[in-house]
Design an enzyme around this catalytic site. Structure first.
Site, short mmCIF file in Angstrom:
data_model
loop_
_atom_site.label_atom_id
_atom_site.label_comp_id
_atom_site.label_asym_id
_atom_site.label_seq_id
_atom_site.Cartn_x
_atom_site.Cartn_y
_atom_site.Cartn_z
CD GLN A 1 -102.35 -13.44 51.02
OE1 GLN A 1 -102.40 -12.55 50.17
NE2 GLN A 1 -103.44 -14.04 51.46
N GLY A 2 -97.65 -15.31 52.03
CA GLY A 2 -96.99 -16.38 51.28
C GLY A 2 -97.95 -17.46 50.85
CE1 TYR A 3 -102.07 -17.74 52.90
CE2 TYR A 3 -104.04 -17.31 51.63
CZ TYR A 3 -103.44 -17.53 52.85
OH TYR A 3 -104.18 -17.53 53.98
CB SER A 4 -99.33 -17.02 44.58
OG SER A 4 -100.62 -16.47 44.69
CB SER B 1 -97.97 -7.38 47.60
OG SER B 1 -98.65 -7.67 46.40
CD GLU C 1 -107.03 -11.53 49.81
OE1 GLU C 1 -105.88 -11.10 49.62
OE2 GLU C 1 -107.49 -12.51 49.21
CB SER D 1 -108.06 -17.18 37.39
OG SER D 1 -108.59 -18.48 37.58
CD GLU E 1 -110.33 -18.67 33.56
OE1 GLU E 1 -110.34 -18.21 32.41
OE2 GLU E 1 -109.74 -18.11 34.51
#
Length: 391
Positions: free
Chosen positions: A131-134, A166, A248, A371, A373
């Protein structure tokens, strides 16, 4: 929903348990959990073979639509399979990102050609995804990503950096969220792209070594990497990405809680050796931890299968993230001063014990996957109707 197991689920549980007992043997039993004997290469080969074993047995894609996957299972049967898989201590999955995230996204947003191309390889346990998100510097704010994709004929060239990815070293494919419309900001102008990982010179994967000594995550550098597909249409990546993130929080949360139960049991057994008898405050914390885990399970069952509840995923993430982090703290508290000690024979390639690894890894539970928040902002804005945060 009125969640209960019926006679068909009992029969399905027997079938699943019998299959797992007959197959989680030999090298598969040795590789269960967090590793096993042999080199990292040998363990990877075992995990690759296990994925193909699952595919041949028809156990991949249980939650997909009837026209896809190996067999169709009801929601309760998916829970049964997840529970039996965890209790059998079967090998850690390599294909779960493709099976549980990418495949349902293709079924919901992809076209028939994309489904016909990518779903069979996932169902056979032969093609793996990451998964290429962050991205670095973006924190949990996915909309501020800086990876760009430029049209090149009928495809795109993707340039940027992804982090905390991951299975990037094992994956054949990566689904990447990138900005395809220059000049756009935030969630506008993004597209959901499918990128093959085997592109030497254009994709570079670098493991991230953590303080626990392991490297589950990776940095992925894309330098003009070719994206072969766009899912959901150009500029619609944000809607597709948000639909994927909701996945998820499904059946997988129940699997996660079974793992939590095993970890809590290990902490309780350690505490029973001495600390539990002399510290009433610690006993109270352990009882509370046990009760909160039961509450999380019932909340997961209560919300399983619901749609249109924007706060449910965020509540679930807040619950398990904080719970698991507190368990990590308890894991070192029950050990006392010994928890701060390293191995007897010190070396650069030191090995931490299971409870030390639990403590270090759980420090990140309230950060990754969105997070605390961010989750509280979602609940405040989308559920309680409070004013949006200024950005």
């Amino acid at each position: 929903m009125d969640f209960a197991f019926g006679p068909d689920d009992t029969a399905f549980r027997h079938e699943a348990r019998t299959w797992l007992e007959n197959h989680v043997t030999g090298a598969y039993a040795d590789s269960a959990g967090h590793g096993g004997p042999g080199s990292e290469h040998e363990r990877d080969r075992t995990r690759f073979a296990w994925e193909r074993e699952l595919g041949a047995g028809g156990w991949i894609g249980l939650g997909w639509d009837a026209d896809h996957g190996n067999r169709r299972a009801t929601l309760t049967q998916q829970v049964v399979w997840a529970e039996e898989y965890a209790r059998a201590r079967a090998p850690a999955r390599l294909g779960h990102i493709g099976e549980n995230l990418l495949a349902p996204t293709l079924i919901a947003h992809g076209d028939t050609d994309q489904q016909a191309r990518y779903l069979p390889g996932i169902a056979r346990g032969e093609e793996y995804w990451c998964q290429g998100y962050s991205e670095p510097g973006a924190g949990s704010d996915l909309a501020s990503l800086r990876t760009t994709a430029v049209a090149d004929g009928g495809r795109y060239r993707v340039t940027g950096q992804k982090i905390w990815t991951s299975l990037a070293r094992e994956a054949h494919w990566c689904f990447v969220l990138a900005r395809t419309e220059p000049g756009t900001t935030r969630h506008h102008g993004l597209s959901f792209l499918l990128v093959p990982m085997d592109q030497p010179g254009r994709i570079d994967v670098r493991p991230i070594r953590q303080m626990s000594g392991t490297s589950e995550f990776n940095e992925v550098f894309l330098d003009g990497a070719e994206a072969v597909e766009t899912v959901g249409g150009e500029g619609n990546g944000w809607q597709v990405a948000m639909g994927l993130l909701a996945l998820e929080r499904g059946v997988s949360t129940l699997v996660q809680q079974i793992g939590f139960e095993e970890e809590l049991g290990r902490v309780l057994r350690t505490a029973a050796g001495g600390a539990l008898e002399h510290d009433p405050v610690l006993r109270d914390r352990l009882v509370r931890q046990w009760a909160e885990l039961r509450t999380m399970r019932w909340n997961a069952l209560r919300t399983l299968g619901r749609t249109g509840d924007p706060g449910a995923p965020s509540v679930a993430k807040l619950l398990w993230g904080g719970w698991h982090r507190r368990l990590g703290e308890l894991a070192v508290q029950v050990r006392g001063a010994a928890a701060a000690a390293g191995p007897g024979a010190w070396s650069p390639s030191y090995e931490l014990d299971a409870l030390q690894k639990l403590f270090l890894f759980t420090r990140a539970d309230t950060i990754y996957g969105g997070s605390d928040e961010i989750q509280r902002n979602i609940i405040a804005e989308r559920v309680l109707g409070l004013p949006r945060e200024l950005r």
